[in-house]
Motif scaffolding. Structure first.
Motif, PDB file in Angstrom:
ATOM      1  N   MET A   1       8.239   3.738   5.228  1.00 60.86           N
ATOM      2  CA  MET A   1       7.745   3.281   3.939  1.00 60.86           C
ATOM      3  C   MET A   1       8.114   4.241   2.816  1.00 60.86           C
ATOM      4  SD  MET A   1       6.363   0.477   3.999  1.00 60.86           S
ATOM      5  CE  MET A   1       6.820  -0.454   5.408  1.00 60.86           C
ATOM      6  N   LYS A   2       8.690   5.339   3.192  1.00 64.01           N
ATOM      7  CA  LYS A   2       9.012   6.344   2.186  1.00 64.01           C
ATOM      8  C   LYS A   2      10.045   5.791   1.205  1.00 64.01           C
ATOM      9  CE  LYS A   2       8.501  10.314   4.190  1.00 64.01           C
ATOM     10  NZ  LYS A   2       8.882  11.465   4.988  1.00 64.01           N
ATOM     11  N   LYS A   3       9.854   6.094  -0.073  1.00 58.92           N
ATOM     12  CA  LYS A   3      10.677   5.470  -1.092  1.00 58.92           C
ATOM     13  C   LYS A   3      11.925   6.277  -1.424  1.00 58.92           C
ATOM     14  CE  LYS A   3       8.753   1.578  -2.031  1.00 58.92           C
ATOM     15  NZ  LYS A   3       7.344   1.611  -1.953  1.00 58.92           N
ATOM     16  N   ARG A   4      12.174   7.330  -0.669  1.00 60.42           N
ATOM     17  CA  ARG A   4      13.290   8.198  -1.028  1.00 60.42           C
ATOM     18  C   ARG A   4      14.463   7.999  -0.082  1.00 60.42           C
ATOM     19  NH1 ARG A   4       8.922  12.649  -1.507  1.00 60.42           N
ATOM     20  NH2 ARG A   4       8.011  11.043  -0.251  1.00 60.42           N
ATOM     21  N   PRO A   5      15.651   8.239  -0.583  1.00 61.84           N
ATOM     22  CA  PRO A   5      16.819   7.985   0.269  1.00 61.84           C
ATOM     23  C   PRO A   5      16.874   8.949   1.443  1.00 61.84           C
ATOM     24  CG  PRO A   5      17.460   9.089  -1.752  1.00 61.84           C
ATOM     25  CD  PRO A   5      16.030   8.738  -1.913  1.00 61.84           C
TER      26      PRO A   5
ATOM     27  N   LEU B   1      -2.425   4.287   0.863  1.00 62.45           N
ATOM     28  CA  LEU B   1      -2.745   4.392   2.284  1.00 62.45           C
ATOM     29  C   LEU B   1      -1.486   4.572   3.137  1.00 62.45           C
ATOM     30  CD1 LEU B   1      -5.407   4.278   3.676  1.00 62.45           C
ATOM     31  CD2 LEU B   1      -5.129   1.822   3.965  1.00 62.45           C
ATOM     32  N   HIS B   2      -0.470   3.809   2.784  1.00 64.92           N
ATOM     33  CA  HIS B   2       0.707   3.817   3.642  1.00 64.92           C
ATOM     34  C   HIS B   2       1.896   4.460   2.947  1.00 64.92           C
ATOM     35  CE1 HIS B   2      -1.244   1.538   6.703  1.00 64.92           C
ATOM     36  NE2 HIS B   2      -1.600   0.606   5.850  1.00 64.92           N
ATOM     37  N   GLU B   3       1.609   5.493   2.237  1.00 63.95           N
ATOM     38  CA  GLU B   3       2.684   6.141   1.500  1.00 63.95           C
ATOM     39  C   GLU B   3       3.754   6.661   2.446  1.00 63.95           C
ATOM     40  OE1 GLU B   3       1.524   9.659  -0.436  1.00 63.95           O
ATOM     41  OE2 GLU B   3       3.466   9.979  -1.380  1.00 63.95           O
ATOM     42  N   ASN B   4       3.310   7.246   3.519  1.00 66.21           N
ATOM     43  CA  ASN B   4       4.267   7.831   4.462  1.00 66.21           C
ATOM     44  C   ASN B   4       4.037   7.282   5.864  1.00 66.21           C
ATOM     45  OD1 ASN B   4       6.241   9.380   5.489  1.00 66.21           O
ATOM     46  ND2 ASN B   4       5.102  11.309   5.397  1.00 66.21           N
ATOM     47  N   THR B   5       4.129   5.956   5.933  1.00 62.04           N
ATOM     48  CA  THR B   5       3.891   5.294   7.215  1.00 62.04           C
ATOM     49  C   THR B   5       5.212   4.822   7.779  1.00 62.04           C
ATOM     50  OG1 THR B   5       1.728   4.545   6.507  1.00 62.04           O
ATOM     51  CG2 THR B   5       2.720   3.343   8.310  1.00 62.04           C
ATOM     52  N   MET B   6       5.301   4.831   9.087  1.00 61.85           N
ATOM     53  CA  MET B   6       6.497   4.265   9.711  1.00 61.85           C
ATOM     54  C   MET B   6       6.092   3.105  10.604  1.00 61.85           C
ATOM     55  SD  MET B   6       9.363   6.028  12.054  1.00 61.85           S
ATOM     56  CE  MET B   6      10.781   6.335  11.065  1.00 61.85           C
ATOM     57  N   LEU B   7       6.855   2.048  10.502  1.00 61.02           N
ATOM     58  CA  LEU B   7       6.604   0.888  11.352  1.00 61.02           C
ATOM     59  C   LEU B   7       7.676   0.843  12.435  1.00 61.02           C
ATOM     60  CD1 LEU B   7       5.343  -1.971  11.943  1.00 61.02           C
ATOM     61  CD2 LEU B   7       7.065  -2.870  10.400  1.00 61.02           C
ATOM     62  N   LEU B   8       7.245   0.752  13.671  1.00 62.37           N
ATOM     63  CA  LEU B   8       8.190   0.599  14.784  1.00 62.37           C
ATOM     64  C   LEU B   8       7.918  -0.731  15.451  1.00 62.37           C
ATOM     65  CD1 LEU B   8       7.932   4.113  16.462  1.00 62.37           C
ATOM     66  CD2 LEU B   8       9.775   3.274  15.038  1.00 62.37           C
ATOM     67  N   VAL B   9       8.935  -1.573  15.545  1.00 62.91           N
ATOM     68  CA  VAL B   9       8.801  -2.818  16.314  1.00 62.91           C
ATOM     69  C   VAL B   9       9.720  -2.662  17.509  1.00 62.91           C
ATOM     70  CG1 VAL B   9       9.100  -5.297  16.325  1.00 62.91           C
ATOM     71  CG2 VAL B   9       8.359  -4.159  14.257  1.00 62.91           C
ATOM     72  N   MET B  10       9.179  -2.780  18.690  1.00 61.89           N
ATOM     73  CA  MET B  10      10.021  -2.476  19.848  1.00 61.89           C
ATOM     74  C   MET B  10       9.680  -3.367  21.024  1.00 61.89           C
ATOM     75  SD  MET B  10       8.161   1.027  20.920  1.00 61.89           S
ATOM     76  CE  MET B  10       9.273   1.308  22.256  1.00 61.89           C
TER      77      MET B  10
ATOM     78  N   GLN C   1       0.812  -1.210   0.000  1.00 66.76           N
ATOM     79  CA  GLN C   1       0.000   0.000   0.000  1.00 66.76           C
ATOM     80  C   GLN C   1       0.847   1.261   0.000  1.00 66.76           C
ATOM     81  OE1 GLN C   1      -3.617   0.172   0.737  1.00 66.76           O
ATOM     82  NE2 GLN C   1      -3.657  -1.983   0.148  1.00 66.76           N
ATOM     83  N   SER C   2       2.123   1.117  -0.345  1.00 68.49           N
ATOM     84  CA  SER C   2       2.995   2.254  -0.105  1.00 68.49           C
ATOM     85  C   SER C   2       3.290   3.064  -1.352  1.00 68.49           C
ATOM     86  CB  SER C   2       4.299   1.785   0.518  1.00 68.49           C
ATOM     87  OG  SER C   2       5.009   1.029  -0.426  1.00 68.49           O
ATOM     88  N   GLY C   3       2.548   2.819  -2.400  1.00 71.58           N
ATOM     89  CA  GLY C   3       2.749   3.604  -3.619  1.00 71.58           C
ATOM     90  C   GLY C   3       2.330   5.053  -3.401  1.00 71.58           C
ATOM     91  N   PRO C   4       2.674   5.903  -4.329  1.00 72.22           N
ATOM     92  CA  PRO C   4       2.290   7.309  -4.178  1.00 72.22           C
ATOM     93  C   PRO C   4       0.780   7.437  -4.103  1.00 72.22           C
ATOM     94  CG  PRO C   4       3.823   7.010  -6.002  1.00 72.22           C
ATOM     95  CD  PRO C   4       3.460   5.645  -5.542  1.00 72.22           C
ATOM     96  N   GLY C   5       0.295   8.190  -3.108  1.00 72.85           N
ATOM     97  CA  GLY C   5      -1.129   8.384  -2.952  1.00 72.85           C
ATOM     98  C   GLY C   5      -1.826   7.249  -2.235  1.00 72.85           C
TER      99      GLY C   5
END
Lengths: 226, 943
Positions: free
Chosen positions: B320-324, B283-292, B277-281
């Protein structure tokens, strides 16, 4: 003077003789205990931890048979009572002693409840075999002897030692055996009669060993005074 | 006769000030307890202040622009839109880190492969951090710390009893306040901490440690479907299975490996869903997953303490961001190695203290007011890397300036961060009772002002315009260092005052306590010399047996406090020891052929006490975390049945009547005058009132119409005032009218004192009170009768005979105490509205009434029954009594000392706050109260 010396000598020869018999007796009792546990484990394939009531039942029956037959030989007043009467006294004392032991255990905090009842019953019968049965076989109903052995703690002679020390050992061992019970280790052997039984058996054996040592030492002393 | 009189006179002159000794004892104990608690009970005040969005305008930093849509102001520009937080309880560092980081590979390593895969993938915005948590490493405290960004101690002043709801500011609170939607699933502790903050929650019970799968299965069922939904901004899933597996099987077990593999699968699925779901536009385009993890665990599965195994846990972040992400200049702080598959894996480090501030900065909400952490550079860079800049359009040579720009933004975030921490520190020192030391505060303020000086110069010279010059980066770097230094020293200061015990003060308190032992012993011995009648040698052996037995029992009981299991079953331990001494006395009585029946009676009383304690524990165990009682061990009494209730009601009433009768009879047996008789009569009248009070809410016989007017608060208040009147009368008889008091026998005095106290205590402790008091009376009678066996005529003078009965007596008190826990309801007998001092006094009387107040009042009866007779002078009685009181005080001092030792040894133990500390607090309150009551009694009895 001469008479006295003779008396001492006689007494002492009886001592050494008693020492040997005593030793064999103790070995028999220990063998009985071991045999009881062995039988439970191998013949009936019940383990003590899973089925304490049945194992205890088996052990006390074996131990009781040995103790009553052996201790009755040492009846203190042989002219007054026959071997059979001593055996009968031992039989009678078993439930009485069990009552006293069960009362003590409940005062100290043994669980009560229908599920626990058989365990408490068999445990107190075993304790009775350790404590009351030998005394009843040896001393009969002589209150002064009972008093001397169990209350005033002044055993004299080999027979007294071999009755009182294992009995005290068993009770004290059982008392210490309760200590791990409240700990939260959640081991199966921490349940009600198991570790207490271990404690009392250990105390019983230690008491026996000590009584052997003491009577042997007593022999030595007797020889020296002679 | 004349000689005795002379002796009496001489002693009287010498010991006229003896009662002051008890004051000294009280003071010494007070000092000891004061110093010890000052070092041990870490306190932190919770400030219920909340950060507001607009507060940021008060800071000297750049305030970020308002959001056009919502006209909200961000404290930091949000780096991520949505956040998925998966908390794996008790996640050890080596569960995640590659096995090559450790000396030897163990079976549980490298099981969470999905994390390693992502962390090693080139160019992915994922990183593994080694997270350091602060002790106490228990889940509740850690969750508090993670969300508030503070260092929770266990005694957070302001915490309401029972309800663990967080009253401090937290990022969950900030999310809710700023319109972000939070979904929670898993451990129900979260719901307890934040009852109104989640838009949706799927809590599952965390209570049962043996249940390995309920919470996890519940999480799994809800997690994946929720990921596809749009209606949330932050998702928290708390998996509990690993913690439970650790507690039950330990780390080195197959269930643990199964759990790890299960988690690996779950995380794999989650990442797959997020990536799909992380494509541009999307749901999760700019999501961060934290496992802790919230904390680690030892190989046995324990946690709570501060060892490396428990403190070190993991934080895994995947953006999930696709940029460096920008290559940060100081990214080499992390530790890079090749893993088992020859991939290069870098592991950063983060303090859990910093988590709250970092998450707030990531999401763009205000920092929690109480957060003292620092926004973590590496974690922040994972999400913020390409924030707002169109990386695709810029060439490589410009990326350096992008990094510079990013660093400037980070500096601004740190500036706001420092400003908020400074604000909290100032607020805390002005509002809390025990703040920081002035020297430390000054130092920290100094650092802050230095950092700000640097900030203002740097701001003017390089930030002003949007254009960034490359050569500004060293000054920005220095600025960052200055802020970091300030934040680090604040964290250090906070740690030293909130998580570290002051061992020196604790040791001082402990030593004073030991000195008080010495004092007690010296005093007892001195008193003994006074009354020496040469009987020492004659009965030496028998006495010694008694003394040894008594001290053995006291020490066994004291040592039992070193283990949590024995503390939980304190009542039963006391019963066990009491029963042992009782059986030995029974044997002794059999030897003497007297008092056998009293011994038997005492034994049966002990059995009854035991059952009632077990019933009480059965009730308590329902709400207790630690206490486990097996119901099968008790006689199965249907507690709710009508018959049983009838029986108890009748017994309670009957025992009250018997008590009244006993009191009446014993009053008759003393030939004393007016006042004491008057007091006893008032008590009898009170008993009658209490009977009426109980009858008024009786379940069986309905007396409502008859007693309608009597119901409610009238009778309790009457009883209290009657009790007060009695005490005043006693005081008057003691100090006002000297003639009367001289003619009063000590036993009559003791009786008057006892009866003055008893009615209040009975009405407070409810219907069972009468039974307990009757048991106490019978127990006391048996003990005094049995102790008479020990003493023949000549040696009745002898102190050592008192040790055993007094020990027994104090055990009896302990048994009386362990029926229920604190009964808050007792504070409201007779009153409906809450008034702190009044209710506290009532609660104290109820808690310690049977275990402490009445036994101390009753001790003179014990002494009088065995040593006082009319021919002898009163001096001996007084000396005996003070000895007995000293022994009693010594026993409770030993108990308290061992509790002190226990909390000192177990200060990092899992249960220290749940169990040991509360036991300690209870003990020292009891000790001080004992000293106080003994002092009052000494004033009352001693001429």
């Amino acid at each position: 003077m001469h008479q006295q010396k003779l008396k001492v000598g006689m007494a002492c020869s009886r001592c050494t003789e008693d020492g040997a018999i005593l030793f064999s007796l103790l070995v028999q009792c220990m063998m009985g205990l071991a045999f009881g546990f062995w039988m439970a484990f191998n013949l009936f394939s019940i383990s003590f931890i899973q089925d304490p009531a049945q194992t205890l039942c088996l052990v006390w029956v074996v131990e009781f048979l040995i103790a009553i037959l052996v201790y009755s030989l040492f009846c203190k007043y042989p002219d007054q009572c026959s071997y059979l009467r001593a055996v009968a006294r031992g039989l009678l004392s078993l439930p009485a002693g069990a009552l006293v032991n069960a009362f003590g255990a409940i005062v100290l905090g043994a669980p009560v409840g229908l599920q626990q009842f058989p365990k408490t019953l068999h445990w107190s019968l075993l304790m009775s075999t350790f404590t009351f049965v030998p005394a009843a076989c040896v001393y009969g109903t002589s209150w002064s002897d009972w008093n001397r052995i169990y209350v005033r703690l002044k055993p004299t002679g080999v027979t007294d030692f071999m009755v009182s020390l294992p009995a005290h050992g068993a009770v004290i061992g059982a008392w210490f055996g309760t200590w791990p019970m409240p700990l939260d280790w959640e081991r199966p052997w921490q349940d009600w009669p198991i570790c207490v039984t271990y404690g009392s058996v250990a105390g019983y054996i230690i008491g026996m060993v000590v009584s052997i040592v003491l009577s042997v030492a007593g022999d030595r002393k007797g020889l020296k005074t002679e | 006769m004349r000689l005795a009189g002379k002796w009496d006179l001489g002693r009287n002159v010498k010991w006229i000030g003896f009662k002051w000794v008890f004051l000294v004892v009280l003071l010494v104990h007070g000092f000891a307890v004061f110093f010890f608690t000052r070092g041990f009970l870490l306190t932190r005040s919770e400030l219920s202040l909340y950060s507001q969005c607009d507060d940021v305008y008060g800071s000297p930093c750049f305030s970020p622009p308002r959001d056009q849509n919502t006209s909200q102001v961000y404290w930091a520009k949000p780096g991520v839109d949505r956040l998925v937080i998966i908390v794996l309880d008790a996640l050890r560092f080596d569960f995640v880190a590659p096995s090559t980081f450790f000396a030897e590979k163990r079976q549980w390593m490298d099981k969470l492969e999905v994390l390693l895969d992502h962390a090693s993938r080139n160019g992915s915005a994922a990183k593994i951090f080694k997270a350091f948590s602060d002790p106490p490493t228990t889940s509740l405290q850690r969750l508090k710390g993670l969300t508030t960004g503070g260092l929770p101690t266990f005694i957070d002043v302001g915490n309401s009893f029972g309800a663990p709801e967080i009253v401090e500011d937290s990022w969950i609170q900030q999310l809710a306040q700023n319109g972000k939607r939070v979904v929670m699933m898993g451990d129900d502790t979260w719901v307890k901490l934040f009852p109104n903050h989640f838009i949706r929650s799927y809590p599952f019970p965390s209570f049962n440690v043996k249940d390995l799968h309920t919470v996890d299965d519940g999480c799994i069922q809800n997690l994946i479907p929720t990921l596809y939904k749009k209606d949330w901004d932050v998702l928290i899933a708390h998996f509990l299975g690993m913690d439970h597996v650790g507690h039950i099987f330990g780390v080195e077990s197959f269930p643990m490996i199964d759990k790890l593999e299960q988690y690996n699968e779950i995380i794999k699925k989650v990442v797959a869903v997020l990536e799909s779901q992380s494509g541009p536009g999307d749901l999760h385009e700019n999501t961060m997953l934290l496992v802790m993890g919230d904390h680690g665990q030892t190989l046995n599965g324990d946690h709570g303490g501060g060892t490396a195994e428990e403190v070190e846990t993991v934080l895994f972040a995947l953006s999930m961001k696709k940029r460096p992400i920008p290559q940060l200049p100081d990214a080499d702080s992390s530790d890079c190695q090749l893993d088992a598959k020859r991939r290069r894996i870098c592991i950063g480090s983060i303090q859990q203290l910093d988590f709250a501030a970092t998450v707030s900065a990531l999401v763009g909400i205000p920092f929690p007011f109480g957060s003292i952490g620092r926004v973590n550079l590496e974690l922040f860079s994972l999400a913020g890397g390409s924030w707002n800049y169109e990386m695709d359009n810029i060439g490589f040579d410009q990326s350096a300036s992008i990094v510079g720009k990013w660093l400037q933004d980070y500096a601004n975030v740190l500036c706001i961060n420092s400003w908020q921490v400074k604000r909290y520190i100032d607020a805390y020192s002005s509002m809390s009772l025990i703040g920081f030391s002035d020297k430390e505060l000054l130092y920290v303020s100094d650092l802050y002002s230095k950092a700000h000086e640097r900030w203002s110069t740097t701001k003017n010279f390089s930030f002003g315009m949007n254009q960034v010059s490359v050569d500004s980066s060293p000054s920005v770097q220095m600025l960052l260092d200055a802020f970091s230094l300030f934040l680090e020293s604040v964290a250090k200061l906070a740690r030293s005052s909130w998580t570290e015990f002051n061992l020196k003060l604790m040791g001082l308190g402990f030593c004073i306590m030991l000195v008080s032992f010495y004092m007690h012993l010296i005093l007892i011995k001195k008193l003994e010399m006074l009354c020496e009648h040469g009987s020492w040698l004659s009965n030496y052996r028998m006495n010694l047996l008694g003394v040894n037995l008594a001290s053995f029992m006291a020490i066994v009981r004291a040592c039992s406090f070193l283990s949590n299991s024995y503390i939980l079953k304190e009542g039963r331990v006391a019963i066990f020891l009491l029963a042992t001494t009782c059986i030995l006395q029974l044997r002794y009585a059999a030897m003497k052929k007297t008092r056998f029946l009293e011994g038997l009676l005492f034994c049966s009383l002990i059995i009854l006490l035991r059952f009632s304690i077990e019933l009480g524990q059965l009730k308590q165990a329902v709400n207790s975390l630690f206490l486990k009682v097996d119901p099968s061990q008790n006689p199965s009494i249907p507690l709710d049945s009508w018959l049983w209730m009838c029986i108890t009601e009748v017994t309670q009433m009957l025992s009250l009547m018997i008590l009244a009768y006993i009191l009446f009879r014993s009053m008759g047996s003393y030939s004393s005058l007016g006042i004491s008789k008057c007091i006893v009569v008032i008590t009898l009248f009170n008993f009658f009132l209490i009977l009426l009070f109980w009858a008024s809410d009786n379940l069986i016989i309905n007396l409502d119409p008859l007693l309608g007017s009597m119901k409610g608060n009238l009778i309790p208040r009457l009883t209290y005032s009657a009790g007060l009147l009695q005490v005043i009368l006693l005081a008057v008889s003691r100090w006002g009218v000297t003639n009367i008091s001289n003619s009063m026998e000590p036993a009559a005095k003791a009786l008057a004192l006892l009866s003055a106290g008893s009615s209040t205590i009975i009405i407070l402790s409810g219907k069972q009170g009468s039974m307990i008091l009757l048991a106490l009376a019978i127990g006391g009678w048996c003990i005094s009768r049995l102790s008479m066996v020990n003493s023949n005529k000549e040696s009745s003078q002898h102190l050592l005979f008192y040790v055993l009965p007094v020990t027994q007596w104090s055990f009896l008190g302990v048994c009386m105490c362990s029926f229920d826990g604190l009964r808050y309801a007792a504070a409201f007998v007779g009153f409906d509205e809450f008034h702190l001092i009044r209710q506290a006094i009532l609660l104290t009387i109820d808690t310690f009434g049977f275990s402490l107040i009445l036994p101390v009042f009753g001790l003179p009866l014990l002494v009088a029954s065995s040593c006082y007779s009319k021919e002898k002078n009163q001096c001996i009685f007084i000396i005996r009594l003070s000895q007995v009181y000293l022994i009693y005080g010594l026993i409770s001092a030993i108990t308290t000392t061992f509790s002190m030792l226990c909390v000192t040894l177990h200060r990092r133990h899992l249960m220290v706050w749940g169990l040991f500390a509360s036991k300690f607090v209870f003990d020292f309150v009891a000790l001080l109260l004992t000293d106080l009551i003994i002092l009052l009694c000494a004033f009352f009895y001693f001429e």
